[in-house]
Design an enzyme around this catalytic site. Structure first.
Site, short mmCIF file in Angstrom:
data_model
loop_
_atom_site.label_atom_id
_atom_site.label_comp_id
_atom_site.label_asym_id
_atom_site.label_seq_id
_atom_site.Cartn_x
_atom_site.Cartn_y
_atom_site.Cartn_z
N CYS A 30 62.26 16.99 107.07
CA CYS A 30 63.69 16.21 106.94
C CYS A 30 64.22 15.62 108.39
O CYS A 30 64.44 16.08 109.24
CB CYS A 30 64.90 17.59 106.67
SG CYS A 30 66.54 17.36 107.05
N CYS A 33 67.40 16.62 109.66
CA CYS A 33 67.20 17.71 110.78
C CYS A 33 66.71 17.42 112.07
O CYS A 33 67.27 18.20 113.07
CB CYS A 33 66.37 18.64 109.96
SG CYS A 33 66.93 19.27 108.34
#
Length: 102
Positions: A30, A33
Site C-alpha cells: 500500500c 501506508c
C-alpha cells in the site's frame, strides 16, 4: 519506544494498556501506508506516553475484520480498550497527534 508489531496473540495485552494506543493498519503493498509509516515511527520515538503498534492486514486478517477495515491506511486510537478515534488515509503528524489528544 519503538513501534510494536501487533498480532492476534499480543493484541489483548496492547489493548489493555494504561497508555492511549495508536494502531496503524497497513499492508506492505500500500503506497499511502508507506507515506504514513515514517510519521507513525516518529510519534512512537518522540511520545513515549503513547503505545504505538502496526497491524499488517494481510497477515492479521482476524484483527482487520474485528476493526472492520475496508480501506488502508487506517489509524485507530484506543483509550481504555475502546475505539476513541479512527481515520482512513494519509494524515499529517499534527492530525495524528490531535487524534491522540496531544
Amino acid at each position: 519506544m519503538s513501534v510494536l508489531k501487533v498480532t492476534k496473540s499480543n493484541f489483548n495485552e496492547i489493548k489493555n494498556s494504561k497508555k492511549p494506543v495508536l494502531l496503524d493498519f497497513y499492508a506492505d503493498w500500500c503506497g499511502p501506508c508507506r507515506m504514513v509509516a515514517p510519521i507513525v515511527d516518529e510519534i512512537s520515538e518522540e511520545y513515549p506516553e503513547y503505545l504505538v503498534g502496526k497491524v499488517n492486514v494481510d497477515s492479521e486478517s482476524e484483527l482487520a475484520q474485528a476493526f472492520s477495515v475496508v480501506s488502508i491506511p487506517l489509524l485507530v486510537v484506543l483509550k481504555d480498550g475502546k475505539i476513541a478515534e479512527q481515520s482512513v488515509g494519509v494524515r499529517s503528524k499534527e492530525e495524528i497527534l490531535e487524534m491522540l489528544g496531544a
